[in-house]
Design a protein around this motif. Structure first.
Motif, PDB file in Angstrom:
ATOM      1  N   SER A  48       0.873  -1.284  -0.141  1.00 57.98           N
ATOM      2  CA  SER A  48       0.055   0.005   0.131  1.00 57.98           C
ATOM      3  C   SER A  48       0.931   1.250  -0.022  1.00 57.98           C
ATOM      4  O   SER A  48       0.643   2.420  -0.603  1.00 57.98           O
ATOM      5  CB  SER A  48      -0.990   0.056   1.144  1.00 57.98           C
ATOM      6  OG  SER A  48      -1.887  -1.098   1.035  1.00 57.98           O
ATOM      7  N   THR A  49       2.044   1.183   0.748  1.00 56.04           N
ATOM      8  CA  THR A  49       2.833   2.432   0.737  1.00 56.04           C
ATOM      9  C   THR A  49       3.457   2.523  -0.420  1.00 56.04           C
ATOM     10  O   THR A  49       3.451   3.948  -0.996  1.00 56.04           O
ATOM     11  CB  THR A  49       3.964   2.188   1.873  1.00 56.04           C
ATOM     12  OG1 THR A  49       3.191   1.963   3.176  1.00 56.04           O
ATOM     13  CG2 THR A  49       4.806   3.284   2.134  1.00 56.04           C
ATOM     14  N   VAL A  50       3.862   1.471  -1.082  1.00 55.11           N
ATOM     15  CA  VAL A  50       4.714   1.859  -2.461  1.00 55.11           C
ATOM     16  C   VAL A  50       3.817   2.341  -3.545  1.00 55.11           C
ATOM     17  O   VAL A  50       4.088   3.125  -4.259  1.00 55.11           O
ATOM     18  CB  VAL A  50       5.267   0.335  -2.814  1.00 55.11           C
ATOM     19  CG1 VAL A  50       5.895   0.584  -4.321  1.00 55.11           C
ATOM     20  CG2 VAL A  50       6.544   0.110  -1.904  1.00 55.11           C
ATOM     21  N   ILE A  51       2.499   2.004  -3.278  1.00 56.53           N
ATOM     22  CA  ILE A  51       1.598   2.191  -4.583  1.00 56.53           C
ATOM     23  C   ILE A  51       1.123   3.596  -4.278  1.00 56.53           C
ATOM     24  O   ILE A  51       1.040   4.417  -5.056  1.00 56.53           O
ATOM     25  CB  ILE A  51       0.196   1.279  -4.616  1.00 56.53           C
ATOM     26  CG1 ILE A  51       0.695  -0.250  -4.810  1.00 56.53           C
ATOM     27  CG2 ILE A  51      -0.717   1.896  -5.265  1.00 56.53           C
ATOM     28  CD1 ILE A  51      -0.482  -1.121  -4.871  1.00 56.53           C
ATOM     29  N   GLY A  52       1.002   3.981  -2.955  1.00 57.31           N
ATOM     30  CA  GLY A  52       0.673   5.429  -2.743  1.00 57.31           C
ATOM     31  C   GLY A  52       1.804   6.321  -3.217  1.00 57.31           C
ATOM     32  O   GLY A  52       1.499   7.431  -3.600  1.00 57.31           O
ATOM     33  N   LEU A  53       3.038   6.151  -2.679  1.00 52.09           N
ATOM     34  CA  LEU A  53       4.190   7.165  -3.291  1.00 52.09           C
ATOM     35  C   LEU A  53       4.100   7.276  -4.660  1.00 52.09           C
ATOM     36  O   LEU A  53       4.374   8.443  -5.325  1.00 52.09           O
ATOM     37  CB  LEU A  53       5.325   6.567  -2.594  1.00 52.09           C
ATOM     38  CG  LEU A  53       5.661   6.525  -1.136  1.00 52.09           C
ATOM     39  CD1 LEU A  53       6.926   5.883  -0.496  1.00 52.09           C
ATOM     40  CD2 LEU A  53       5.498   7.907  -0.484  1.00 52.09           C
ATOM     41  N   LEU A  54       3.887   5.980  -5.321  1.00 49.67           N
ATOM     42  CA  LEU A  54       4.097   5.970  -6.928  1.00 49.67           C
ATOM     43  C   LEU A  54       2.803   6.860  -7.357  1.00 49.67           C
ATOM     44  O   LEU A  54       3.185   7.561  -8.412  1.00 49.67           O
ATOM     45  CB  LEU A  54       3.960   4.555  -7.202  1.00 49.67           C
ATOM     46  CG  LEU A  54       4.460   4.541  -8.737  1.00 49.67           C
ATOM     47  CD1 LEU A  54       5.563   4.885  -9.230  1.00 49.67           C
ATOM     48  CD2 LEU A  54       4.042   2.991  -9.335  1.00 49.67           C
TER      49      LEU A  54
END
Length: 879
Positions: free
Chosen positions: A840-846
């Motif tokens: 979830s964190t990686v997808i939000g930053l991207l």
């Protein structure tokens, strides 16, 4: 008010729709009637589909005057005064046949009724379509038809069947118009009427139903005699011609191709009575003739007919005295043309017209029976036709054929008599003292069996087999299967000898046997007829029906011994009523009363069959395969030995002996079975007492943890050296909350330290080890959910005796312990949560990075803002 104006127009249109194109019709042309007859004039309206009845008015117009009202269906005062009286009398009637049809009936027509008749229907239509009236002319002629019966028929009102007769009637007319006469002959028998023959107004002859064939053959004719005579001629009277004859004459007139029947008259001519013909046939009632001679039978005829009649004679033969059955067949026949139909062995002749002979040559037994003579009287008709006037069948004449029977005797002998069941039985049926036999005689046999009973009840004989004249052998119901199996054998050893053999005689075969020898005589058609039966005297097949007795006694030569010694038991057998017995022995052991380790358990150890073949049954001790021996000492004595006995061998030992009798060589039949008295092995020891229990430090574990289960053995009583003790330990599990399922073997460790682990379908592993002398540890590695349940251990102690041999003690079993396997919720969801948060964190930053780049480099545009004027809203009161 202006909207109601079109209503009259609608009513007019509705009236036109209901009544469109009416046409009133009466018969076309003119109608002709004779004075005194009835006049019927139909009138109908076509194309009328109204819901109510149509009204009709009738008017009459005589010559030289105007129409006068005659009758009406709806107006009572419509008729003129001239016709009201005839209407009231019913001479003039209007009959309605439908809503749109009516008929005018005038009874007893008079000359004044001649004229024109008009049928009209009142109209209420707004518009006239079609015609509403029609006229028909009626002509009335005087009654000029004369019908009378002719003279009496010849030969008279009473005649015999087959005789001719004639009937006459006269008919004429003096009508002023050109008319035609039609004539019909009919006969009345009670209320039934039959049309015989008619002459139509067009001059055609037509036979009535049932007279077509007689008309075509010329038997029934209709001729004219003079100018007004009509003659009915019947050449051969039948029984159906009896009755009262009438001559019916009708007068017809033709106009423009249409024919009208203007009147009809009938006259009774005569009553014809047909006298039945008397006919009787007689044959001699009882006749006896020797075989090979000639049989002469006479059929005598009695009749009252002396005219031209021809008799037809037929001879019948039957096995029964009833001639109505379908069995009789024709022997010879003489038809009405005097043609004879017979066979080479049969001849039919006649001496005079009242006597007919049947001659049968070379009489045989098959000619014995009942003979019938059938006689029919025929009279000749037209065109070479014949008519049957009477027939009769004689009473049966019984004919008995005597012949020289072959003289012989029958002797039955039992060459082999059984003494026991399954023995061989052989019977021999011989023909002796044969006299007066020829080459045309052959002998066959039938075998019968009858059960012997002490009471006076009548017992029917049972047919085993029968041989026909063509050497065909047929079996009885009970013997058919046994003959197919080869148990019953029927044979013919010599010309005068028949044999019956029972390979394996059973108790049901006991009884009396007898044979019947039949003599068969060859006939002319090469068939064989049974001529004589001779019965033999019965032969009794019986043996004592005492039950088989088998007694077995067991004995122990050395009643006292200790563990490790040899156990010996002998079994002595005695039998009665058993043929040539051989014995099979089975050694069986039972736990003594009070032993709770294996209650009610019977163990088969070793057996020896009737052919002295030894077999180990349920002996599973691999270390003592050669420790048990069963041998045959004598023909009726057997010995059982068990070496190096152990404490676990304690129990009750018996010998189960089965007696066998030989059957047909190498086969055996079980005759009886008996059980010996028990011999007990009881070790009186004061050794230690062993107990087993299961313990676990953690009965509830989490899935994946290690499960540890200890099987702890305790010893009570005398102390033993650890080297003198050994144990077989086996672990079981019941994977359920209760003990309702079958236990599952997990792992076992024998006293020699060998471990055997069972295969399982899940991933957890098992290990079994000995922790101390009296403790055994079972471990379940990587426990799964399926590992829950009740666990227990089974222990078999082994103790070394003073002699140095190992003794197997009774098996003991621990109480179960329940193991629960739980799931670790935190560990189960730890890794899925961490993976989800990281993704979830990686997808939000991207997503943020992509949005930032798009807003600065891809979608940058300057927007000029337009200045808007500010205006106040105007009040609506200024409008």
């Amino acid at each position: 008010m202006g909207r109601l104006a079109p209503r009259p127009l609608l009513l007019a249109l509705l009236s036109l729709a209901l009544c469109r194109g009416r046409v009133v019709r009466v018969p076309a042309g003119s109608l002709v009637r004779v004075v005194g007859t009835e006049l019927v004039i139909p009138c109908n309206v076509s194309d009328y589909d109204g819901p109510s009845e149509q009204n009709f008015d009738w008017s009459f117009l005589a010559s030289g005057s105007s129409f006068v009202e005659l009758a009406s269906t709806w107006e009572v005062g419509f008729p003129a005064q001239l016709y009201r009286e005839r209407l009231q009398r019913g001479d003039i009637v209007l009959r309605r046949t439908a809503n749109d049809a009516v008929e005018l009936h005038i009874k007893n027509v008079q000359p004044s009724d001649q004229g024109h008749y008009k049928c009209s229907t009142p109209s209420t239509d707004a518009t006239v379509q079609g015609n509403y009236e029609d006229t028909v002319q009626v002509k009335v002629l005087p009654d000029a038809l004369r019908v009378a019966a002719g003279p009496q028929p010849s030969p008279g009102p009473s005649l015999r069947e087959g005789e001719p007769f004639e009937l006459r009637c006269s008919a004429s007319t003096a009508s002023p118009l050109h008319t035609h006469l039609a004539l019909l002959w009919e006969v009345w028998r009670g209320p039934a009427r039959r049309s015989i023959l008619s002459l139509t107004h067009e001059g055609r002859l037509r036979p009535g139903p049932g007279y077509e064939q007689r008309y075509r053959s010329g038997d029934v004719r209709l001729d004219t005699v003079g100018s007004d005579g009509y003659r009915l001629s019947v050449s051969r009277a039948l029984a159906s011609d009896q009755g009262s004859y009438r001559c019916v004459v009708s007068e017809w007139i033709g106009e423009q191709g249409n024919w009208q029947e203007i009147q009809e008259k009938a006259v009774d001519v005569a009553t014809v009575v047909i006298q039945p013909t008397v006919l009787r046939a007689a044959v001699a009632r009882n006749v006896s003739v020797a075989e090979g001679k000639e049989l002469d039978l006479t059929c005598n005829i009695t009749t009252d007919r002396a005219d031209d009649v021809r008799p037809a004679v037929t001879w019948y033969f039957s096995r029964t005295p009833d001639s109505t059955l379908p069995g009789p067949h024709v022997l010879a026949r003489l038809d009405h043309d005097s043609l004879v139909h017979s066979s080479p062995h049969m001849a039919l002749s006649h001496v005079d017209a009242r006597s007919y002979h049947l001659l049968v040559r070379d009489v045989s037994k098959e000619n014995a029976g009942y003979y019938f003579c059938h006689v029919a009287l025929w009279t000749p008709g037209h065109n070479r036709s014949w008519h049957k006037v009477a027939e009769a069948m004689s009473a049966p004449g019984a004919v008995a054929v005597t012949w020289l029977e072959p003289d012989y005797q029958v002797y039955l002998n039992a060459s082999k008599v059984p003494e026991f069941s399954d023995d061989l039985t052989e019977l021999e049926c011989r023909i002796v003292d044969v006299e007066s036999t020829e080459a045309s005689v052959r002998f066959t046999v039938s075998w019968y069996h009858r059960v012997n009973r002490r009471s006076d009840d009548v017992v029917a004989s049972e047919l085993l087999a029968v041989m026909n004249g063509d050497w065909t052998l047929k079996y009885g119901e009970r013997s058919k299967q046994r003959a197919q199996d080869g148990d019953f054998i029927f044979s013919k050893e010599r010309t005068d000898t028949f044999n019956f053999r029972i390979q394996r005689t059973t108790e049901e075969d006991r009884g009396s046997y007898y044979c019947v020898v039949s003599a068969w005589t060859k006939q002319r058609n090469n068939s064989w007829v049974k001529s004589k039966d001779v019965f033999s005297k019965p032969v009794s097949i019986f043996w004592a029906s005492e039950d088989s007795v088998l007694v077995v006694k067991a004995r122990q030569p050395k009643p006292f011994f200790a563990a490790g010694n040899t156990f010996e038991m002998t079994c002595k057998v005695s039998s009665k009523n058993i043929k040539s017995p051989r014995y099979s022995v089975l050694i069986m052991a039972e736990k003594p009363v009070g032993d709770l380790s294996s209650p009610n358990e019977t163990k088969y150890i070793i057996s020896l069959d009737q052919d002295s073949v030894v077999k180990l049954e349920n002996w599973t001790d691999a270390s003592r395969v050669d420790g048990v021996v069963l041998e045959k000492v004598q023909e009726d004595e057997f010995r059982y030995r068990m070496y190096q006995t152990q404490v676990s061998d304690a129990g009750l030992y018996r010998c189960m002996v089965t007696a066998w009798s030989p059957v047909r060589g190498s086969l055996w039949r079980e005759a009886a079975t008996s059980l010996s008295n028990p011999i007990e092995i009881d070790f009186q020891t004061s050794g230690p007492i062993f107990n087993a229990s299961v313990h676990s430090d953690a009965p509830s574990v989490i899935r994946g943890d290690l499960i540890k289960l200890f099987c702890i053995i305790t010893v009570e009583g005398a102390a033993l050296d650890p080297d003198d003790m050994a144990f077989d330990v086996t672990w079981f599990a019941v994977h359920s909350f209760g003990l309702d399922k079958a236990p599952v073997l997990l792992s076992s460790l024998d006293r020699k330290g060998i471990v055997n682990t069972a295969q399982r379908d899940w991933k957890s592993d098992l290990s079994l080890e000995r922790v101390s002398v009296l403790e055994f540890l079972l471990q379940v590695h990587g426990s799964e959910d399926q590992d829950f349940g009740n666990y227990y251990c089974s222990v078999t102690p082994w103790v070394k005796s003073p002699t140095g041999s190992w003794q197997k003690e009774a098996e003991i079993q621990s109480k179960p312990i329940f193991i629960t396997v739980k799931m670790d919720v935190l560990n189960a969801f730890k890794y899925p949560l961490l993976i989800g948060v990281g993704l979830s964190t990686v997808i939000g930053l991207l997503s943020c990075l992509i949005g930032y780049c798009s807003s600065h480099w891809c979608c940058k545009k300057e927007v000029q803002e337009t200045r808007r004027e500010r205006r106040r809203l105007m009040s609506m009161e200024m409008d």
